[in-house]
Motif scaffolding. Structure first.
Motif, short mmCIF file in Angstrom:
data_model
loop_
_atom_site.label_atom_id
_atom_site.label_comp_id
_atom_site.label_asym_id
_atom_site.label_seq_id
_atom_site.Cartn_x
_atom_site.Cartn_y
_atom_site.Cartn_z
N UNK A 128 0.82 -1.21 0.00
CA UNK A 128 0.00 0.00 0.00
C UNK A 128 0.86 1.26 0.00
N UNK A 129 1.98 1.20 0.70
CA UNK A 129 2.90 2.34 0.81
C UNK A 129 4.30 1.83 0.48
N UNK A 130 4.64 1.77 -0.80
CA UNK A 130 5.93 1.20 -1.21
C UNK A 130 7.12 1.86 -0.53
N UNK A 131 8.14 1.04 -0.29
CA UNK A 131 9.35 1.53 0.35
C UNK A 131 10.23 2.24 -0.68
N UNK A 132 11.01 3.17 -0.19
CA UNK A 132 11.96 3.87 -1.07
C UNK A 132 13.17 2.97 -1.30
N UNK A 133 13.95 3.32 -2.28
CA UNK A 133 15.17 2.57 -2.55
C UNK A 133 16.10 2.62 -1.34
N UNK A 134 16.22 3.78 -0.73
CA UNK A 134 17.10 3.94 0.43
C UNK A 134 16.64 3.04 1.59
N UNK A 158 12.72 -4.53 -7.16
CA UNK A 158 11.87 -4.66 -5.97
C UNK A 158 11.18 -3.33 -5.62
N UNK A 159 11.88 -2.22 -5.84
CA UNK A 159 11.27 -0.91 -5.58
C UNK A 159 10.14 -0.67 -6.58
#
Length: 113
Positions: free
Chosen positions: A34-40, A82-83
């Motif tokens: 729902x809230x994708x993670x950032x690359x960092x 994956x991002x």
């Protein structure tokens, strides 16, 4: 604070969440679809897991098979995949401070408590 990267539609992920709840642990639930993670953030998670990015990929997903399977990818390219497609991230991931595990089975959470 303990964090769990969770997908409520995944049985293994629900088992990890239930393990934390049953143990009375305070935790933050992160619904990464729902809230994708950032690359960092993903790079930080991988570092805490202590694994190569490829080991965090759900290689049985059709997105992986259709777009990435059989290709020679750098770690950065795997992370970018994956991002771009959070469904490829193995779950659940549980983090406690600077330690993390892919909680399959849920009992692996004990390793970081």
């Amino acid at each position: 604070m303990i964090k769990i990267y969770h997908n409520p539609r995944c049985r293994k992920s629900r088992e990890g969440l239930a393990f934390l709840e049953a143990g009375g642990h305070d935790f933050e639930e992160i619904r990464y679809l729902d809230n994708p993670v950032s690359k960092e953030e993903l790079v930080s998670v991988i570092k805490k897991l202590g694994i190569p990015p490829q080991q965090l990929v759900r290689t049985s997903e059709s997105i992986w098979k259709e777009n990435y399977k059989g290709k020679s990818l750098t770690d950065d390219e795997v992370i970018n995949a994956m991002v771009q497609h959070p469904k490829l991230i193995e779950r659940p991931i549980v983090i406690n401070n600077d330690k993390a595990v892919v909680a399959r089975p849920a009992e692996k959470i004990k390793e970081i408590l």
